[in-house]
Design a protein around this motif. Structure first.
Motif, PDB file in Angstrom:
ATOM      1  N   GLY A 863      43.828  -7.372  85.965  1.00  0.00           N
ATOM      2  CA  GLY A 863      44.003  -5.981  86.353  1.00  0.00           C
ATOM      3  C   GLY A 863      44.476  -5.065  85.251  1.00  0.00           C
ATOM      4  N   HIS A 864      44.652  -5.611  84.053  1.00  0.00           N
ATOM      5  CA  HIS A 864      45.136  -4.781  82.947  1.00  0.00           C
ATOM      6  C   HIS A 864      44.312  -5.071  81.700  1.00  0.00           C
ATOM      7  N   ASN A 865      43.722  -4.050  81.130  1.00  0.00           N
ATOM      8  CA  ASN A 865      43.005  -4.228  79.863  1.00  0.00           C
ATOM      9  C   ASN A 865      43.433  -3.241  78.797  1.00  0.00           C
ATOM     10  N   GLY A 893      41.616  -9.564  75.590  1.00  0.00           N
ATOM     11  CA  GLY A 893      41.092  -8.459  76.383  1.00  0.00           C
ATOM     12  C   GLY A 893      41.974  -7.239  76.463  1.00  0.00           C
ATOM     13  N   ILE A 894      43.021  -7.173  75.661  1.00  0.00           N
ATOM     14  CA  ILE A 894      43.949  -6.036  75.711  1.00  0.00           C
ATOM     15  C   ILE A 894      43.654  -5.062  74.571  1.00  0.00           C
ATOM     16  N   VAL A 939      47.197   0.991  83.415  1.00  0.00           N
ATOM     17  CA  VAL A 939      47.616   0.881  82.022  1.00  0.00           C
ATOM     18  C   VAL A 939      49.071   0.434  81.969  1.00  0.00           C
ATOM     19  N   LEU A 940      49.334  -0.620  81.209  1.00  0.00           N
ATOM     20  CA  LEU A 940      50.714  -1.071  81.019  1.00  0.00           C
ATOM     21  C   LEU A 940      51.415  -0.180  80.005  1.00  0.00           C
ATOM     22  N   ILE A 941      52.600   0.278  80.341  1.00  0.00           N
ATOM     23  CA  ILE A 941      53.418   1.067  79.412  1.00  0.00           C
ATOM     24  C   ILE A 941      54.406   0.108  78.760  1.00  0.00           C
TER      25      ILE A 941
END
Length: 974
Positions: A863-865, A893-894, A939-941
């Protein structure tokens, strides 16, 4: 006080009173404010009468009128970075930079823009970029140079070979004269903006045309035939078809105040290439320039050996220099080609290589086609002056002959002869800048505190200007006249031309109120009473808390600020957050450094050093360390603030709030037992309001929540647990914040390190109180208490460091204290060794990955790229952002995007304090919070700083994670 001084004081009092009544802007007449405006980037210092920071153009006009009526000199000022003393004087300073900085009108089709004088060049170009246009006078100080100052100085830039100087790119100026006349000067003549009819304009125009006609022969004979000629007034522009605005360009505020300036724009070149030409001898570089310009480059810039070596010592430039430098050249030339056809630019770059081979230097060109590396390379060159000024000690490169210009065919011989002049006087010069137009910035290294420094300066000037005359060059090629070169006009231009300059001054400013003493009616360049280090200058002895010996003492460290103004930069970056939020000279690294220097040298009064005014000056310094990295001379204002607070609080007791912050590491073990009770402060509004009334902690801000299960080394996973073959040993140094407020970060770091195969040692002192770096004490000036905490760290961790075991930490401000302040608290080999071993977890993992020693199995995050990364100020100040980026990119994949931001604004206790809440939020709203709010929900902060994470949650309602948490989430089997 003499009768004359008494009368002057009364006059200034009347001026201040009238200004406060009639002007909406800031009116500053206190000694601290005046002291901050008493210097520019030159060797001079003159206390102004007062300062007005106009909110509107009408404010500026009213201030001009009042000063004119009272006979007070007037000095318009932008960024205050003049190198020749143009922007200092015993006058009323009008600072345009804070409010008068807008675009007035823009015509993309005609490629014209009109701006107010305080508009910063880089900010203007940012506005123009979407339209494919830019203003091409690219001065190296473009991130703080104002258009008004550039026009007043007739600035040039690296690409003047292609685009010319300011005088070639200014189309019109709306000006206000000292007598109040508002006139419009352009090639179009008078328009409706004149407020007193056309008579004043017509009279000036006719007088100037008559002067030109009368002196045409003398102008042709005496004016240098080189592009870089900015000395005196531009009376050569006053022919029948001349533009009167061009006479005002380069007038240094001595003729009129600029209200609006119309500029000619240029299309942004679509393609650029850069060749870095290496030369074994400086003379070879100078001789080659005349041949290189025949290839049609946009710029040819020199960087000499001294500058290369100094740049390598500055963390911000080291990697870039290593990427473009080949071997150990004595000099390099940066040759840029620009245009619409990429193939053409590549062909020119190839021809440059062929030319260098023909000149006897085969294989000496490093070709750079990557835009990012081109930009970084130019940043090194742009910082040339400031790099030079980073020399420690009393001897500094001094500006007085630094921009003489000679014809290209004479450049090599001129530089050889000038080098011999320096040697004759026992010094040497540092060289850089605009080889393409024969204008090299050269600064002899002199000690201006020593009376002999001034004598040597004059002797060198006399011989240097004689050389310039011999080569029919210009003694003032870019940086203007000011106090340092105005007196040389007569030997360079002749008495008749100087008399013509005086006529121009009398016509525009018959009362002599506009920036007197510049261009005409000047003082001697070596009048030491006007120097920053005037006769009798000395700083008081201070028994400092820190070791400042590397700077020659605390005074020497403060004096490293040369007023170059890099801290005023308008673009995102680390420094200076409080200035970016307030735009006040007071809340600027330069402003604070000037106040400190003036105070400890007794120039602000006997008690200024430990006064409330000094406390207020230092108040908004948030300890971000941006200046330590981004100030070209390395001014560490955060450490200076701690030094000041240490002395200030000896006579001014700390508030209870300060003690609560400082002693947090000591009472935290007990407080954590009452986590549920203490956390109610954030859920019961009445308790928040009570904390504000009692302690000054803002009720609008939640405090960090105490965790009911803090990180306890004695009960965490065994230090012997690791997966697979042991890769090595590390010490995990868990700070107070991650121990008691966010222990999940410490547990994540422990798990990641063990998963990577490292044996992790968790410090567990005999007194069962976790180790503390002392940062909370340092923030409040309690250096003795900080030293006690640091001693515990040294005693416990030094044996590990001696065995070569890395000390790995999580919180940037805490871990990096071991690399920074610890060395100043304990200037010992043990402290230096510990500092060398101390690493943030991302540094350690990235270094192990580069060494092919990292065995960390990571999977993609469902769920996070994408990761949006915000850097802690200390991470950026120590150049560590690439390490956290490398760690995040280990996750399959990030994609990692870094926010171009300054400080989050919370900055430890700063943003929790009620009086600082608003400015804290303004800092966050500059870059950080808008970027976080714009991020998609998936989006991960990521933010490694405790304060950063809390500010993001508070201001953007998003949770941010420490990099250790993200890596933990990506562990196989997580």
């Amino acid at each position: 006080m003499t009768q004359q001084q008494s009368a002057l004081s009364r006059s200034n009092g009347v001026l201040a009173e009238r200004l406060r009544k009639e002007v909406q802007g800031d009116v500053l007449f206190d000694v601290f404010s005046r002291g901050r405006y008493s210097t520019d980037a030159s060797i001079y210092q003159i206390m102004p009468v007062g300062v007005v920071v106009p909110h509107t153009a009408q404010d500026a006009y009213i201030a001009l009128q009042i000063a004119g009526e009272l006979g007070v000199p007037i000095l318009p000022r932008g960024g205050g970075t003049s190198q020749c003393g143009q922007t200092v004087g015993a006058a009323l300073i009008i600072d345009n930079s804070k409010f008068l900085n807008n675009v007035v009108s823009f015509d993309a089709a005609q490629e014209r823009v009109t701006v107010q004088p305080g508009m910063v060049l880089d900010r203007l170009n940012k506005h123009l970029r979407p339209h494919g246009l830019f203003f091409p006078v690219d001065v190296s100080t473009g991130n703080r140079a104002t258009i008004g100052g550039m026009a007043g100085n007739n600035s040039c830039g690296s690409r003047s070979l292609r685009y010319g100087n300011m005088v070639h790119n200014v189309r019109a100026i709306d000006a206000v004269l000292a007598d109040g006349a508002q006139l419009h000067f352009s090639e179009r003549g008078i328009n409706a903006r004149t407020n007193d009819g056309s008579s004043r304009h017509t009279d000036l125009t006719e007088r100037m045309h008559a002067l030109h006609a009368r002196e045409a022969g003398e102008i042709a004979a005496r004016f240098p035939k080189v592009l870089r000629r900015v000395g005196g007034y531009n009376i050569d522009c006053l022919g029948p078809q001349g533009n009167m605005a061009h006479l005002l360009v380069g007038s240094e505020g001595t003729l009129a105040y600029f209200n609006e300036i119309e500029l000619q724009l240029q299309p942004v070149p679509r393609h650029k290439t850069l060749g870095v030409c290496h030369f074994p001898r400086f003379h070879d570089a100078m001789d080659a320039t005349q041949h290189i310009v025949k290839l049609g480059p946009a710029a040819v810039e020199l960087v000499d050996r001294t500058m290369i070596d100094l740049a390598r010592e500055i963390a911000a430039f080291r990697d870039t220099v290593d990427r473009f430098l080949q071997g150990e050249p004595d000099a390099i030339l940066l040759v840029e080609f620009a245009g619409e056809d990429n193939r053409e630019q590549l062909n020119k770059l190839a021809r440059l290589g062929e030319l260098m081979s023909d000149l006897g230097f085969p294989g000496s060109v490093v070709s750079i086609t990557d835009a990012a590396l081109q930009k970084d390379t130019w940043e090194v060159r742009k910082a040339g002056l400031n790099v030079m000024m980073s020399m420690k000690g009393d001897g500094k490169p001094v500006s007085f002959i630094e921009d003489c210009a000679v014809p290209l065919e004479d450049l090599a011989e001129y530089t050889d002869r000038l080098t011999r002049v320096f040697e004759k006087h026992g010094t040497r010069g540092t060289w850089y800048a605009h080889a393409s137009v024969g204008c090299l910035h050269v600064r002899p290294i002199l000690n201006m505190k020593d009376p002999n420094g001034a004598k040597t300066m004059r002797a060198i000037a006399e011989e240097a200007f004689e050389l310039v005359r011999r080569y029919k060059g210009s003694h003032s090629g870019e940086h203007g006249d000011g106090l340092v070169r105005s007196e040389w006009h007569e030997p360079m231009f002749g008495a008749r031309i100087v008399h013509a300059f005086e006529e121009v001054k009398d016509a525009f400013d018959p009362s002599g109120l506009m920036n007197p003493g510049k261009i005409v009616g000047s003082t001697k360049m070596d009048d030491r009473s006007l120097f920053r280090f005037s006769p009798g200058y000395r700083v008081q002895h201070i028994d400092t808390a820190f070791d400042w010996s590397a700077w020659g003492g605390f005074g020497g460290a403060v004096e490293m600020c040369n007023n170059n103004g890099a801290c005023r930069k308008a673009d995102p970056g680390v420094m200076c957050p409080s200035y970016r939020a307030t735009a006040d000279e007071k809340h600027l690294t330069r402003g604070r450094a000037n106040s400190l220097r003036l105070a400890i040298s007794g120039q602000l009064g006997p008690d200024a050093w430990l006064s409330k005014d000094m406390y207020d000056t230092m108040d908004l310094c948030i300890g971000c360390k941006g200046c330590k990295r981004e100030c070209p001379t390395g001014v560490d204002m955060a450490k200076m603030k701690t030094e000041f607070l240490y002395h200030y609080h000896k006579n001014n007791p700390h508030r209870m709030r300060d003690r609560l912050v400082a002693y947090l590491p000591r009472y935290a073990p007990i407080a954590a037992r009452f986590a549920g009770l203490l956390n109610r402060r954030n859920t019961v509004p009445a308790l928040a309001r009570m904390s504000e009334r009692m302690f000054g902690i803002s009720a609008r801000r939640d405090l960090p929540n105490w965790d009911r299960h803090p990180f306890d080394p004695a009960t965490e996973a065994s230090t012997d647990q690791f997966n697979g073959d042991m890769r090595g040993e590390v010490v995990l140094f868990v700070d107070t914040f991650n121990t008691y407020f966010e222990p999940e970060n410490a547990r994540a770091a422990l798990r990641v390190l063990q998963a990577a195969g490292y044996r992790v040692h968790l410090p567990c002192p005999d007194d069962n109180r976790p180790l503390c770096c002392g940062r909370t004490f340092l923030a409040k000036g309690m250096v003795d208490e900080a030293r006690a905490e640091a001693q515990r760290v040294l005693d416990y961790l030094s044996p590990y460091a001696a065995r070569g075991i890395p000390i790995v930490g999580l919180e940037p401000s805490c871990l990096l204290t071991l690399r920074d302040e610890l060395q100043s608290l304990f200037p010992t080999e043990d402290a230096r060794m510990l500092g060398r071993r101390a690493m943030l977890i991302e540094e350690f993992l990235a270094a192990e990955h580069r060494a092919a020693n990292l065995s960390l199995s990571l999977r993609a995050l469902p769920g996070h790229n994408k990761v949006l990364l915000h850097g802690h100020c200390h991470q950026k100040a120590f150049g560590l952002m690439s390490a956290v980026q490398q760690c995040l990119k280990l996750i399959p994949g990030i994609a990692v995007e870094t926010i171009e931001s300054g400080c989050c604004g919370l900055a430890g206790p700063f943003g929790y304090e009620a009086e600082h809440y608003d400015v804290s939020m303004r800092m966050a709203e500059l870059d950080l919070l808008p970027a976080v709010r714009a991020a998609e929900a998936d989006v991960l902060i990521v933010a490694d700083g405790t304060s950063c994470r809390h500010q993001i949650e508070h201001g953007a309602s998003r949770s941010a994670l420490h990099v250790a948490r993200v890596l933990e989430l990506a562990l196989d089997g997580a």
